[in-house]
Scaffold this motif. Structure first.
Motif, PDB file in Angstrom:
ATOM      1  N   LEU A  85      46.307  46.167  46.146  1.00 19.48           N
ATOM      2  CA  LEU A  85      44.777  46.764  46.418  1.00 19.48           C
ATOM      3  C   LEU A  85      44.344  47.970  46.117  1.00 19.48           C
ATOM      4  O   LEU A  85      43.266  48.162  45.651  1.00 19.48           O
ATOM      5  CB  LEU A  85      44.542  46.323  48.138  1.00 19.48           C
ATOM      6  CG  LEU A  85      43.081  46.320  48.705  1.00 19.48           C
ATOM      7  CD1 LEU A  85      42.466  45.242  47.832  1.00 19.48           C
ATOM      8  CD2 LEU A  85      43.069  46.440  49.941  1.00 19.48           C
ATOM      9  N   LEU A  86      45.408  48.828  46.048  1.00 23.55           N
ATOM     10  CA  LEU A  86      45.102  50.123  45.982  1.00 23.55           C
ATOM     11  C   LEU A  86      44.894  50.397  44.433  1.00 23.55           C
ATOM     12  O   LEU A  86      44.155  51.487  44.077  1.00 23.55           O
ATOM     13  CB  LEU A  86      46.293  51.412  46.293  1.00 23.55           C
ATOM     14  CG  LEU A  86      46.039  51.405  47.808  1.00 23.55           C
ATOM     15  CD1 LEU A  86      47.335  52.175  48.379  1.00 23.55           C
ATOM     16  CD2 LEU A  86      45.070  52.208  48.369  1.00 23.55           C
ATOM     17  N   LEU A  87      45.402  49.661  43.985  1.00 19.78           N
ATOM     18  CA  LEU A  87      45.445  49.734  42.169  1.00 19.78           C
ATOM     19  C   LEU A  87      44.460  48.928  41.729  1.00 19.78           C
ATOM     20  O   LEU A  87      43.825  49.382  40.716  1.00 19.78           O
ATOM     21  CB  LEU A  87      46.807  49.261  41.370  1.00 19.78           C
ATOM     22  CG  LEU A  87      47.900  50.009  41.928  1.00 19.78           C
ATOM     23  CD1 LEU A  87      49.211  49.629  40.989  1.00 19.78           C
ATOM     24  CD2 LEU A  87      47.802  51.540  41.133  1.00 19.78           C
ATOM     25  N   VAL A  88      43.800  47.981  42.414  1.00 23.13           N
ATOM     26  CA  VAL A  88      42.698  47.231  41.914  1.00 23.13           C
ATOM     27  C   VAL A  88      41.311  47.908  42.078  1.00 23.13           C
ATOM     28  O   VAL A  88      40.303  47.529  41.333  1.00 23.13           O
ATOM     29  CB  VAL A  88      42.979  45.665  42.463  1.00 23.13           C
ATOM     30  CG1 VAL A  88      41.598  45.002  42.460  1.00 23.13           C
ATOM     31  CG2 VAL A  88      44.143  45.185  41.941  1.00 23.13           C
ATOM     32  N   MET A  89      41.330  48.590  43.450  1.00 18.11           N
ATOM     33  CA  MET A  89      40.075  49.120  43.804  1.00 18.11           C
ATOM     34  C   MET A  89      39.367  49.797  42.450  1.00 18.11           C
ATOM     35  O   MET A  89      38.106  49.736  42.253  1.00 18.11           O
ATOM     36  CB  MET A  89      39.941  49.820  44.906  1.00 18.11           C
ATOM     37  CG  MET A  89      40.554  49.120  46.130  1.00 18.11           C
ATOM     38  SD  MET A  89      39.398  47.827  46.593  1.00 18.11           S
ATOM     39  CE  MET A  89      38.079  48.531  47.107  1.00 18.11           C
ATOM     40  N   PRO A  90      39.811  50.924  42.034  1.00 18.87           N
ATOM     41  CA  PRO A  90      39.219  51.389  40.689  1.00 18.87           C
ATOM     42  C   PRO A  90      38.779  50.615  39.859  1.00 18.87           C
ATOM     43  O   PRO A  90      37.914  50.849  38.968  1.00 18.87           O
ATOM     44  CB  PRO A  90      40.155  52.489  40.391  1.00 18.87           C
ATOM     45  CG  PRO A  90      40.934  52.819  41.507  1.00 18.87           C
ATOM     46  CD  PRO A  90      41.360  51.555  42.118  1.00 18.87           C
ATOM     47  N   ALA A  91      39.454  49.728  39.463  1.00 13.09           N
ATOM     48  CA  ALA A  91      39.043  48.686  38.201  1.00 13.09           C
ATOM     49  C   ALA A  91      37.844  47.921  38.753  1.00 13.09           C
ATOM     50  O   ALA A  91      36.823  47.606  38.108  1.00 13.09           O
ATOM     51  CB  ALA A  91      40.408  47.528  38.127  1.00 13.09           C
ATOM     52  N   ALA A  92      37.732  47.341  40.083  1.00 16.47           N
ATOM     53  CA  ALA A  92      36.789  46.792  40.640  1.00 16.47           C
ATOM     54  C   ALA A  92      35.363  47.657  40.513  1.00 16.47           C
ATOM     55  O   ALA A  92      34.450  47.172  40.078  1.00 16.47           O
ATOM     56  CB  ALA A  92      36.789  46.280  41.975  1.00 16.47           C
ATOM     57  N   LEU A  93      35.623  49.032  40.855  1.00 16.98           N
ATOM     58  CA  LEU A  93      34.461  50.008  40.566  1.00 16.98           C
ATOM     59  C   LEU A  93      34.089  50.199  39.228  1.00 16.98           C
ATOM     60  O   LEU A  93      33.021  50.145  38.851  1.00 16.98           O
ATOM     61  CB  LEU A  93      35.027  51.247  41.080  1.00 16.98           C
ATOM     62  CG  LEU A  93      33.788  52.481  41.429  1.00 16.98           C
ATOM     63  CD1 LEU A  93      32.784  52.118  42.341  1.00 16.98           C
ATOM     64  CD2 LEU A  93      34.503  53.662  42.025  1.00 16.98           C
ATOM     65  N   ALA A  94      35.070  50.190  38.150  1.00 19.88           N
ATOM     66  CA  ALA A  94      34.705  50.219  36.611  1.00 19.88           C
ATOM     67  C   ALA A  94      33.859  48.885  36.426  1.00 19.88           C
ATOM     68  O   ALA A  94      33.041  49.055  35.658  1.00 19.88           O
ATOM     69  CB  ALA A  94      36.016  50.530  36.018  1.00 19.88           C
ATOM     70  N   GLY A  95      34.533  47.811  36.866  1.00 17.49           N
ATOM     71  CA  GLY A  95      33.583  46.587  36.534  1.00 17.49           C
ATOM     72  C   GLY A  95      31.990  46.613  37.419  1.00 17.49           C
ATOM     73  O   GLY A  95      31.342  46.158  36.375  1.00 17.49           O
ATOM     74  N   PHE A  96      31.926  47.239  38.353  1.00 19.60           N
ATOM     75  CA  PHE A  96      30.594  47.404  38.826  1.00 19.60           C
ATOM     76  C   PHE A  96      29.741  47.971  38.105  1.00 19.60           C
ATOM     77  O   PHE A  96      28.775  47.741  37.574  1.00 19.60           O
ATOM     78  CB  PHE A  96      30.805  47.726  40.374  1.00 19.60           C
ATOM     79  CG  PHE A  96      29.254  47.872  41.183  1.00 19.60           C
ATOM     80  CD1 PHE A  96      28.965  46.618  41.670  1.00 19.60           C
ATOM     81  CD2 PHE A  96      28.599  48.882  41.113  1.00 19.60           C
ATOM     82  CE1 PHE A  96      27.637  46.686  42.229  1.00 19.60           C
ATOM     83  CE2 PHE A  96      27.248  49.133  41.562  1.00 19.60           C
ATOM     84  CZ  PHE A  96      27.216  47.988  42.291  1.00 19.60           C
ATOM     85  N   GLY A  97      30.371  49.346  37.641  1.00 16.58           N
ATOM     86  CA  GLY A  97      29.589  50.190  36.823  1.00 16.58           C
ATOM     87  C   GLY A  97      29.131  49.609  35.447  1.00 16.58           C
ATOM     88  O   GLY A  97      28.116  49.893  35.164  1.00 16.58           O
ATOM     89  N   MET A  98      30.061  49.005  34.721  1.00 19.81           N
ATOM     90  CA  MET A  98      29.950  48.666  33.580  1.00 19.81           C
ATOM     91  C   MET A  98      29.039  47.394  33.419  1.00 19.81           C
ATOM     92  O   MET A  98      28.036  47.117  32.512  1.00 19.81           O
ATOM     93  CB  MET A  98      31.115  48.144  32.786  1.00 19.81           C
ATOM     94  CG  MET A  98      30.972  47.660  31.414  1.00 19.81           C
ATOM     95  SD  MET A  98      32.749  47.694  30.831  1.00 19.81           S
ATOM     96  CE  MET A  98      32.183  47.039  28.901  1.00 19.81           C
ATOM     97  N   THR A  99      29.205  46.602  34.499  1.00 17.48           N
ATOM     98  CA  THR A  99      28.068  45.320  34.772  1.00 17.48           C
ATOM     99  C   THR A  99      26.524  45.734  35.163  1.00 17.48           C
ATOM    100  O   THR A  99      25.740  45.349  34.347  1.00 17.48           O
ATOM    101  CB  THR A  99      28.740  44.408  35.668  1.00 17.48           C
ATOM    102  OG1 THR A  99      29.950  44.133  35.325  1.00 17.48           O
ATOM    103  CG2 THR A  99      27.934  43.096  35.550  1.00 17.48           C
ATOM    104  N   LEU A 100      26.679  46.863  36.018  1.00 21.11           N
ATOM    105  CA  LEU A 100      25.279  47.290  36.058  1.00 21.11           C
ATOM    106  C   LEU A 100      24.703  47.892  35.042  1.00 21.11           C
ATOM    107  O   LEU A 100      23.338  47.829  34.673  1.00 21.11           O
ATOM    108  CB  LEU A 100      25.708  48.268  37.445  1.00 21.11           C
ATOM    109  CG  LEU A 100      24.371  48.748  37.955  1.00 21.11           C
ATOM    110  CD1 LEU A 100      23.404  47.833  38.760  1.00 21.11           C
ATOM    111  CD2 LEU A 100      24.529  49.836  39.126  1.00 21.11           C
TER     112      LEU A 100
END
Length: 138
Positions: A85-100
């Motif tokens: 979970l700690l390693l996945v959270m920045p990836a999810a944040l990057a996915g949010f920013g890129m999709t936005l």
């Protein structure tokens, strides 16, 4: 003719960037740590730029190696889940920013754009989670 080529190349470029994001999503946490250490050392200490960059690279490598070592050596599902979970959270944040950012290319409203970006964050985070869960305990 040229309009069709531009549309096709635009779709291919966005597809390539999405593929690259999904491929590199596991490495978002070490990259984030490396960038934060580099900027912190450069801003708040008297380190030169090259020393701050080397310290950031070392910190990113340590996070990557430590995270994968914990995932490989741990048999406890709670520890593996917490580290993943700690390693996945920045990836999810990057996915949010890129999709936005991609949804801002069109004429999409604010609420649909954020819903679309949330879906993108879930997809990228899920892909990173799947790749991290594929690491088997020894």
């Amino acid at each position: 003719m040229l309009l069709g080529l531009g549309i096709a190349l635009g779709v291919a470029g966005i597809g390539f960037l999405c593929w690259l994001l999904f491929l590199c999503a596991v490495y978002a946490a070490p990259l984030f740590v490396a960038a934060m250490v580099c900027t912190t050392f450069y801003d708040h200490t008297m380190m030169s730029g090259s020393h701050a960059i080397l310290a950031g690279i070392a910190a990113g490598i340590m996070v990557l190696v430590l995270g994968q070592a914990i995932l490989v050596s741990s048999h406890d599902p709670a520890i593996r889940g917490a580290v993943s979970l700690l390693l996945v959270m920045p990836a999810a944040l990057a996915g949010f920013g890129m999709t936005l950012g991609f949804s801002g290319l069109g004429d999409m409203g604010t609420i649909p754009a954020h819903l679309f970006a949330t879906f993108g964050a879930l997809c990228v985070g899920g892909a990173a989670w799947t790749r991290l869960c594929a690491i088997q305990a020894a």
